[in-house]
Design an enzyme around this catalytic site. Structure first.
Site, PDB file in Angstrom:
ATOM      1  N   HIS A  37       0.847  -1.195   0.000  1.00 38.96           N
ATOM      2  CA  HIS A  37       0.000   0.000   0.000  1.00 38.96           C
ATOM      3  C   HIS A  37       0.881   1.243   0.000  1.00 38.96           C
ATOM      4  O   HIS A  37       0.932   1.978   0.993  1.00 38.96           O
ATOM      5  CB  HIS A  37      -0.936  -0.015   1.214  1.00 38.96           C
ATOM      6  N   ALA A  71       8.688 -12.378 -20.154  1.00 39.37           N
ATOM      7  CA  ALA A  71       8.931 -10.945 -20.278  1.00 39.37           C
ATOM      8  C   ALA A  71       7.615 -10.178 -20.221  1.00 39.37           C
ATOM      9  O   ALA A  71       6.614 -10.586 -20.806  1.00 39.37           O
ATOM     10  CB  ALA A  71       9.650 -10.650 -21.591  1.00 39.37           C
ATOM     11  N   THR A  80       1.352 -11.662  -9.580  1.00 44.04           N
ATOM     12  CA  THR A  80       0.523 -11.250  -8.455  1.00 44.04           C
ATOM     13  C   THR A  80       0.452 -12.293  -7.349  1.00 44.04           C
ATOM     14  O   THR A  80      -0.106 -12.029  -6.292  1.00 44.04           O
ATOM     15  CB  THR A  80      -0.907 -10.945  -8.929  1.00 44.04           C
ATOM     16  N   LYS A  81       0.995 -13.497  -7.620  1.00 42.96           N
ATOM     17  CA  LYS A  81       0.975 -14.558  -6.605  1.00 42.96           C
ATOM     18  C   LYS A  81       2.188 -15.457  -6.807  1.00 42.96           C
ATOM     19  O   LYS A  81       2.877 -15.383  -7.825  1.00 42.96           O
ATOM     20  CB  LYS A  81      -0.314 -15.358  -6.672  1.00 42.96           C
ATOM     21  N   ARG A 128      -0.012 -16.125 -15.658  1.00 45.54           N
ATOM     22  CA  ARG A 128      -0.715 -17.404 -15.543  1.00 45.54           C
ATOM     23  C   ARG A 128       0.179 -18.521 -16.027  1.00 45.54           C
ATOM     24  O   ARG A 128       1.070 -18.315 -16.856  1.00 45.54           O
ATOM     25  CB  ARG A 128      -1.989 -17.380 -16.378  1.00 45.54           C
ATOM     26  N   ARG A 137       3.234 -23.560 -18.581  1.00 52.64           N
ATOM     27  CA  ARG A 137       3.771 -24.908 -18.631  1.00 52.64           C
ATOM     28  C   ARG A 137       3.913 -25.413 -17.215  1.00 52.64           C
ATOM     29  O   ARG A 137       4.434 -24.739 -16.339  1.00 52.64           O
ATOM     30  CB  ARG A 137       5.125 -24.895 -19.328  1.00 52.64           C
TER      31      ARG A 137
END
Length: 156
Positions: A89, A130, A135-136, A150, A153
């Site tokens: 934040h 690239a 985000t996780k 996402r 592979r």
């Protein structure tokens, strides 16, 4: 292998904790407290803050900033202009933020221009495409790409 690190005369290196054979090129700033391993290549125009650990045999290409809380384990590749973050934040002048550590495990590769949100763990041998926005956490050996990143592979 060199017995001492090479530090270009046009860099500003304030730490003494740099391993043998490491090369630090021009216009690099490394703050006191940073730990850099052996046989690393820190390319031009990089910034490394004081609470950063870089393992052995790591490549950090040009235009990368390693903010406090970043850990790069052995054999990691960081492409040009990869963006690390350490504050979930961010606000101007906020010195009481909660530092979020980002860990890139051994042998992982981050493609140029990727952005990693704070507190992410990139697993051993994983690859981030690239320009991706991570985000996780990325499991070991997995390849991810996109915005948000996402799975492309599954690990073999």
């Amino acid at each position: 292998m060199l017995n001492i690190p090479f530090i270009h005369a046009l860099s500003d290196v304030q730490t003494r904790d740099i391993g043998a054979g490491t090369r630090i090129w021009q216009f690099v700033v490394i703050l006191d407290g940073a730990r850099i391993g052996e046989n690393c290549n820190i390319c031009s125009h990089c910034l490394i803050e004081g609470d950063v650990f870089v393992g052995n045999d790591v490549t950090v290409k040009s235009g990368v900033q390693l903010w406090n809380g970043v850990v790069l384990e052995d054999g990691v590749f960081i492409g040009p202009n990869v963006t690390f973050t350490n504050d979930r934040h961010p606000r101007s002048g906020n010195r009481s933020f909660a530092l979020s550590r980002t860990v890139v495990e051994r042998g992982a590769s981050i493609g140029g221009g990727a952005t990693l949100l704070p507190g992410i763990r990139i697993g051993a041998g994983a690859m981030v495409g690239a320009g991706s926005v991570v985000t996780k956490d990325v499991p070991p050996g997995m390849t991810v790409a996109g915005n948000p990143a996402r799975e492309l592979r599954t690990p073999a």
